[in-house]
Design a protein around this motif. Sequence first.
Motif, PDB file in Angstrom:
ATOM      1  N   LEU A  46     -71.145  12.529  79.929  1.00  0.00           N
ATOM      2  CA  LEU A  46     -72.427  12.971  80.485  1.00  0.00           C
ATOM      3  C   LEU A  46     -72.917  12.016  81.568  1.00  0.00           C
ATOM      4  O   LEU A  46     -73.396  12.455  82.619  1.00  0.00           O
ATOM      5  N   HIS A  47     -72.770  10.714  81.340  1.00  0.00           N
ATOM      6  CA  HIS A  47     -73.111   9.750  82.390  1.00  0.00           C
ATOM      7  C   HIS A  47     -72.211   9.949  83.601  1.00  0.00           C
ATOM      8  O   HIS A  47     -72.669   9.909  84.748  1.00  0.00           O
ATOM      9  N   GLY A  48     -70.935  10.166  83.366  1.00  0.00           N
ATOM     10  CA  GLY A  48     -69.998  10.398  84.471  1.00  0.00           C
ATOM     11  C   GLY A  48     -70.355  11.617  85.291  1.00  0.00           C
ATOM     12  O   GLY A  48     -70.253  11.606  86.525  1.00  0.00           O
ATOM     13  N   SER A  49     -70.805  12.688  84.636  1.00  0.00           N
ATOM     14  CA  SER A  49     -71.169  13.889  85.396  1.00  0.00           C
ATOM     15  C   SER A  49     -72.381  13.623  86.283  1.00  0.00           C
ATOM     16  O   SER A  49     -72.469  14.154  87.393  1.00  0.00           O
ATOM     17  N   LEU A  50     -73.306  12.776  85.822  1.00  0.00           N
ATOM     18  CA  LEU A  50     -74.440  12.403  86.674  1.00  0.00           C
ATOM     19  C   LEU A  50     -73.970  11.628  87.900  1.00  0.00           C
ATOM     20  O   LEU A  50     -74.409  11.895  89.023  1.00  0.00           O
ATOM     21  N   PHE A  51     -73.063  10.676  87.697  1.00  0.00           N
ATOM     22  CA  PHE A  51     -72.565   9.886  88.819  1.00  0.00           C
ATOM     23  C   PHE A  51     -71.784  10.758  89.806  1.00  0.00           C
ATOM     24  O   PHE A  51     -71.944  10.617  91.018  1.00  0.00           O
ATOM     25  N   ARG A  52     -70.917  11.649  89.305  1.00  0.00           N
ATOM     26  CA  ARG A  52     -70.159  12.532  90.198  1.00  0.00           C
ATOM     27  C   ARG A  52     -71.093  13.370  91.051  1.00  0.00           C
ATOM     28  O   ARG A  52     -70.893  13.535  92.251  1.00  0.00           O
ATOM     29  N   SER A  53     -72.101  13.906  90.423  1.00  0.00           N
ATOM     30  CA  SER A  53     -73.060  14.733  91.148  1.00  0.00           C
ATOM     31  C   SER A  53     -73.805  13.923  92.197  1.00  0.00           C
ATOM     32  O   SER A  53     -74.026  14.391  93.320  1.00  0.00           O
ATOM     33  N   ALA A  54     -74.190  12.715  91.863  1.00  0.00           N
ATOM     34  CA  ALA A  54     -74.964  11.870  92.783  1.00  0.00           C
ATOM     35  C   ALA A  54     -74.180  11.513  94.033  1.00  0.00           C
ATOM     36  O   ALA A  54     -74.756  11.334  95.094  1.00  0.00           O
ATOM     37  N   VAL A  55     -72.872  11.404  93.917  1.00  0.00           N
ATOM     38  CA  VAL A  55     -72.060  11.056  95.087  1.00  0.00           C
ATOM     39  C   VAL A  55     -71.324  12.265  95.647  1.00  0.00           C
ATOM     40  O   VAL A  55     -70.359  12.147  96.378  1.00  0.00           O
ATOM     41  N   ASN A  56     -71.812  13.450  95.278  1.00  0.00           N
ATOM     42  CA  ASN A  56     -71.303  14.722  95.820  1.00  0.00           C
ATOM     43  C   ASN A  56     -69.830  14.965  95.543  1.00  0.00           C
ATOM     44  O   ASN A  56     -69.116  15.502  96.377  1.00  0.00           O
ATOM     45  N   LEU A  57     -69.370  14.581  94.373  1.00  0.00           N
ATOM     46  CA  LEU A  57     -68.010  14.907  93.946  1.00  0.00           C
ATOM     47  C   LEU A  57     -67.993  16.194  93.132  1.00  0.00           C
ATOM     48  O   LEU A  57     -67.061  16.458  92.392  1.00  0.00           O
ATOM     49  N   GLY A  58     -69.026  16.974  93.247  1.00  0.00           N
ATOM     50  CA  GLY A  58     -69.113  18.236  92.524  1.00  0.00           C
ATOM     51  C   GLY A  58     -70.133  18.141  91.415  1.00  0.00           C
ATOM     52  O   GLY A  58     -70.162  17.173  90.674  1.00  0.00           O
ATOM     53  N   ARG A  59     -70.981  19.123  91.364  1.00  0.00           N
ATOM     54  CA  ARG A  59     -72.033  19.140  90.350  1.00  0.00           C
ATOM     55  C   ARG A  59     -71.496  19.829  89.109  1.00  0.00           C
ATOM     56  O   ARG A  59     -71.122  20.987  89.149  1.00  0.00           O
ATOM     57  N   THR A  60     -71.449  19.110  88.039  1.00  0.00           N
ATOM     58  CA  THR A  60     -71.108  19.657  86.740  1.00  0.00           C
ATOM     59  C   THR A  60     -72.344  19.476  85.878  1.00  0.00           C
ATOM     60  O   THR A  60     -72.762  18.351  85.624  1.00  0.00           O
ATOM     61  N   SER A  61     -72.918  20.586  85.453  1.00  0.00           N
ATOM     62  CA  SER A  61     -74.130  20.466  84.654  1.00  0.00           C
ATOM     63  C   SER A  61     -73.807  19.788  83.328  1.00  0.00           C
ATOM     64  O   SER A  61     -72.673  19.857  82.841  1.00  0.00           O
ATOM     65  N   PRO A  62     -74.800  19.154  82.732  1.00  0.00           N
ATOM     66  CA  PRO A  62     -74.554  18.515  81.440  1.00  0.00           C
ATOM     67  C   PRO A  62     -74.112  19.530  80.384  1.00  0.00           C
ATOM     68  O   PRO A  62     -73.270  19.223  79.543  1.00  0.00           O
ATOM     69  N   LEU A  63     -74.653  20.740  80.448  1.00  0.00           N
ATOM     70  CA  LEU A  63     -74.237  21.742  79.463  1.00  0.00           C
ATOM     71  C   LEU A  63     -72.799  22.174  79.683  1.00  0.00           C
ATOM     72  O   LEU A  63     -72.081  22.459  78.717  1.00  0.00           O
ATOM     73  N   THR A  64     -72.346  22.209  80.926  1.00  0.00           N
ATOM     74  CA  THR A  64     -70.941  22.531  81.197  1.00  0.00           C
ATOM     75  C   THR A  64     -70.040  21.436  80.649  1.00  0.00           C
ATOM     76  O   THR A  64     -69.014  21.718  80.024  1.00  0.00           O
ATOM     77  N   THR A  65     -70.434  20.186  80.859  1.00  0.00           N
ATOM     78  CA  THR A  65     -69.671  19.065  80.298  1.00  0.00           C
ATOM     79  C   THR A  65     -69.615  19.180  78.780  1.00  0.00           C
ATOM     80  O   THR A  65     -68.552  19.041  78.168  1.00  0.00           O
ATOM     81  N   LEU A  66     -70.750  19.465  78.159  1.00  0.00           N
ATOM     82  CA  LEU A  66     -70.798  19.641  76.708  1.00  0.00           C
ATOM     83  C   LEU A  66     -69.879  20.776  76.273  1.00  0.00           C
ATOM     84  O   LEU A  66     -69.119  20.631  75.309  1.00  0.00           O
ATOM     85  N   GLU A  67     -69.937  21.902  76.966  1.00  0.00           N
ATOM     86  CA  GLU A  67     -69.092  23.055  76.607  1.00  0.00           C
ATOM     87  C   GLU A  67     -67.615  22.708  76.650  1.00  0.00           C
ATOM     88  O   GLU A  67     -66.849  23.123  75.774  1.00  0.00           O
ATOM     89  N   HIS A  68     -67.187  21.951  77.663  1.00  0.00           N
ATOM     90  CA  HIS A  68     -65.779  21.552  77.755  1.00  0.00           C
ATOM     91  C   HIS A  68     -65.377  20.732  76.530  1.00  0.00           C
ATOM     92  O   HIS A  68     -64.295  20.943  75.964  1.00  0.00           O
ATOM     93  N   PHE A  69     -66.225  19.819  76.122  1.00  0.00           N
ATOM     94  CA  PHE A  69     -65.913  19.016  74.942  1.00  0.00           C
ATOM     95  C   PHE A  69     -65.892  19.853  73.681  1.00  0.00           C
ATOM     96  O   PHE A  69     -65.010  19.721  72.846  1.00  0.00           O
ATOM     97  N   LEU A  70     -66.865  20.733  73.521  1.00  0.00           N
ATOM     98  CA  LEU A  70     -66.913  21.558  72.309  1.00  0.00           C
ATOM     99  C   LEU A  70     -65.694  22.476  72.223  1.00  0.00           C
ATOM    100  O   LEU A  70     -65.153  22.698  71.136  1.00  0.00           O
ATOM    101  N   GLU A  71     -65.247  23.005  73.366  1.00  0.00           N
ATOM    102  CA  GLU A  71     -64.033  23.846  73.372  1.00  0.00           C
ATOM    103  C   GLU A  71     -62.828  23.061  72.877  1.00  0.00           C
ATOM    104  O   GLU A  71     -62.000  23.580  72.133  1.00  0.00           O
ATOM    105  N   MET A  72     -62.710  21.800  73.299  1.00  0.00           N
ATOM    106  CA  MET A  72     -61.585  20.972  72.856  1.00  0.00           C
ATOM    107  C   MET A  72     -61.645  20.666  71.380  1.00  0.00           C
ATOM    108  O   MET A  72     -60.624  20.521  70.723  1.00  0.00           O
ATOM    109  N   TRP A  73     -62.849  20.529  70.848  1.00  0.00           N
ATOM    110  CA  TRP A  73     -63.013  20.094  69.475  1.00  0.00           C
ATOM    111  C   TRP A  73     -63.079  21.242  68.473  1.00  0.00           C
ATOM    112  O   TRP A  73     -63.031  21.001  67.269  1.00  0.00           O
ATOM    113  N   ARG A  74     -63.215  22.465  68.923  1.00  0.00           N
ATOM    114  CA  ARG A  74     -63.294  23.612  67.983  1.00  0.00           C
ATOM    115  C   ARG A  74     -61.936  23.901  67.399  1.00  0.00           C
ATOM    116  O   ARG A  74     -60.928  23.740  67.870  1.00  0.00           O
TER     117      ARG A  74
END
Length: 183
Positions: free
Chosen positions: A155-183
């Motif tokens: 989640l911290h990484g997604s904030l940094f990526r967004s701040a330097v314009n490496l692509g905006r990944t919302s925190p909920l999208t980041t969460l969803e990716h993790f939950l998909e891996m863990w289900r």
Amino acid sequence: MVRPRRLEDDELLARIVGALEQRADLTPWSLQDVAPAAGIGPAGLIKRFGSKVGLLHALTRRWIQLIPHGPLPEGREADAELREYVSREFGADSAAGAVYALSEVLSELQEPELVALLAEGWRRQAARLAELLAGMDLSHLADAEAGGTLLLDALHGSLFRSAVNLGRTSPLTTLEHFLEMWR
């Protein structure tokens, strides 16, 4: 005779947080910048907090106090609580502003009390994420504590990526990716 305080510290700090969240640029802020939002002058902030560093300590302590812990509120599911927490804590309107706020704290890391406060806050955030993950049906998550720490880092990484314009990944999208891996 001492004049009574018009605002309690918590309300004053909430106003300052609001002012800092509204900042669109990454230039350093001063007590003069946040004093109008606080409703008192820079001298009043110095009297209450001693300095900008003292104000950073107070803001960081307030942040730590606001991190929820313990059992879920009655009738709440861990999944819903996790999504709400991630949205609220990592869904800054301005990722650049969130990264700037962190850089303000990091710039003072030579100050031992601030280092300890930041470490405590991040431990509490990771623990809250772990509590919520442990309450979910995630068959591929072997260790909720490790999962909470990993999710916090992402989640911290997604904030940094967004701040330097490496692509905006919302925190909920980041969460969803993790939950998909863990289900």
